[in-house]
Design an enzyme around this catalytic site. Sequence first.
Site, mmCIF file in Angstrom:
data_model
loop_
_atom_site.group_PDB
_atom_site.id
_atom_site.type_symbol
_atom_site.label_atom_id
_atom_site.label_comp_id
_atom_site.label_asym_id
_atom_site.label_seq_id
_atom_site.Cartn_x
_atom_site.Cartn_y
_atom_site.Cartn_z
ATOM 1 N N GLY A 147 0.828 -1.193 0.000
ATOM 2 C CA GLY A 147 0.000 0.000 0.000
ATOM 3 C C GLY A 147 0.859 1.238 0.000
ATOM 4 N N THR A 148 0.235 2.391 0.142
ATOM 5 C CA THR A 148 0.993 3.643 0.156
ATOM 6 C C THR A 148 1.943 3.701 1.345
ATOM 7 O OG1 THR A 148 -0.859 4.676 1.319
ATOM 8 C CG2 THR A 148 -0.771 4.974 -1.070
ATOM 9 N N PHE A 149 1.595 3.035 2.441
ATOM 10 C CA PHE A 149 2.406 3.040 3.660
ATOM 11 C C PHE A 149 3.667 2.188 3.534
ATOM 12 C CE2 PHE A 149 -0.450 -0.522 3.761
ATOM 13 C CZ PHE A 149 0.401 -1.564 4.056
ATOM 14 N N GLY A 150 3.626 1.133 2.702
ATOM 15 C CA GLY A 150 4.718 0.172 2.622
ATOM 16 C C GLY A 150 4.203 -1.190 2.197
ATOM 17 N N GLN A 151 4.691 -2.237 2.861
ATOM 18 C CA GLN A 151 4.335 -3.612 2.495
ATOM 19 C C GLN A 151 3.943 -4.393 3.741
ATOM 20 O OE1 GLN A 151 7.567 -4.946 -0.614
ATOM 21 N NE2 GLN A 151 8.529 -3.616 0.882
ATOM 22 N N LYS A 201 3.981 -5.406 9.086
ATOM 23 C CA LYS A 201 3.816 -4.208 8.266
ATOM 24 C C LYS A 201 5.160 -3.478 8.249
ATOM 25 C CE LYS A 201 0.881 -0.020 8.245
ATOM 26 N NZ LYS A 201 -0.354 0.533 8.834
ATOM 27 N N ASP A 240 -11.346 5.725 9.485
ATOM 28 C CA ASP A 240 -11.235 5.073 8.176
ATOM 29 C C ASP A 240 -11.808 3.660 8.198
ATOM 30 O OD1 ASP A 240 -10.647 5.015 5.481
ATOM 31 O OD2 ASP A 240 -8.552 4.438 5.751
#
Length: 430
Positions: free
Chosen positions: A104-108, A124, A220
């Site tokens: 995702g935008t945050f990482g993997q 994460k 969210d």
Amino acid sequence: MEMERVTELTMDRRPRKRMRLGWDVVPQPPKAQLGLFTGQEIGNLTSYAPSRAISDHPNSLFVKGLPRNGSPPVRDDDKDGHYMFEIGENLTSRYKIHSKMGEGTFGQVLECWDRERKEMVAIKIVRGIKKYRDAAMIEVEVLQQLGRHDKGGSRCVQIRNWFDYRNHICIVFEKLGPSLYDFLRKNNYRSFPIDLVREIGRQLLECVAFMHDLHLIHTDLKPENILLVSPEYIKVPEYKVSSRSPKDGSYYKRIPKSSAIKVIDFGSTTYDKQDQTYIVSTRHYRAPEVILGLGWSYPCDIWSVGCILVELCSGEALFQTHENLEHLAMMERVLGPLPQHMLKKADRHAEKYVRRGRLDWPEGATSRDSIKAVLKLPRLQNMIMQHVDHSAGDLINLLQGLLRYDPVERLSARDALRHPFFTRDHLRRY
């Protein structure tokens, strides 16, 4: 812990980015770059890299020539700051990388074997960029607070551990099943039985009530951020044959074996009374007060819960839109006119959606297609009656409380849990 797709060959009919989990990934030919193997590719990994002997069992998964607990070679991150890795490598001496679950935008997110606890975990790995590292540390703080207060199982995902590894914040979680969205998608967007919706809704509201008691707002909530605890499911006959039925003639749909869920992704969670000028929540689950710039608080989570329950009943997102005015028009189509006092208070960014005290619709529509998209939506009552065979009256009444426009009048999570939809014993079928 929100994830986007690793590899995907099927078309998603819905107009939004969705996470993809490892169990759902279609195998691809090997790529030259590091770190691009998916869970399904592990079985064929030896043929991809003949110089490396890799076993499929987590206890013996190792890279030939590397000490069992040895460190992998130091590599540069990719251009976006993602950690680069190979399947079978160590992530500290405690964890061994088993597969990639998502990105995702945050990482993997990686599936790893925890040598100490002898179990699979989800880790994460946040991008090595300051703003993402800062957000990850806020998430760690929230997760630890939730864990400290969670005596009876709050339905929030459990943090196992966290560490800073080569400039990447790594958060270790219990390993769970697929998200509700991914389950729906694998099920060809066919709805969940109403009794399952009831059990999921109850747990979701218990989680929200627990967070609100701690003065925390998730901000969210969506089907992507609600994971089934178990990936197991059964197949049952699909009696209502529709356009969603597969073309191969197998009229069955999947039902989770267990209704147990956990809420994930606390990266956007905030304490009440903090800065409320920024936009919260993913578009389709965003409350009207957020769109109108009126400030937000606990009720924005409740609105999201209402949207989620409708989606589980129908199989489709309640408001499928990418534009604010169209979104507000869809709300009016499904729920009736927005209160004038809310429209009058719209901030400078949202006042363009209002004209002469009412929503500037359809005059302000960007296209005919937009007008058609709004007109095709049924009223809330009709939508529920189309999909729910029993308990429809109670569910409609509950949703009308969760989806009240004025946040002051919206049900609280505790009040919602006392609603007849959850308390009428004779309607429970589980």
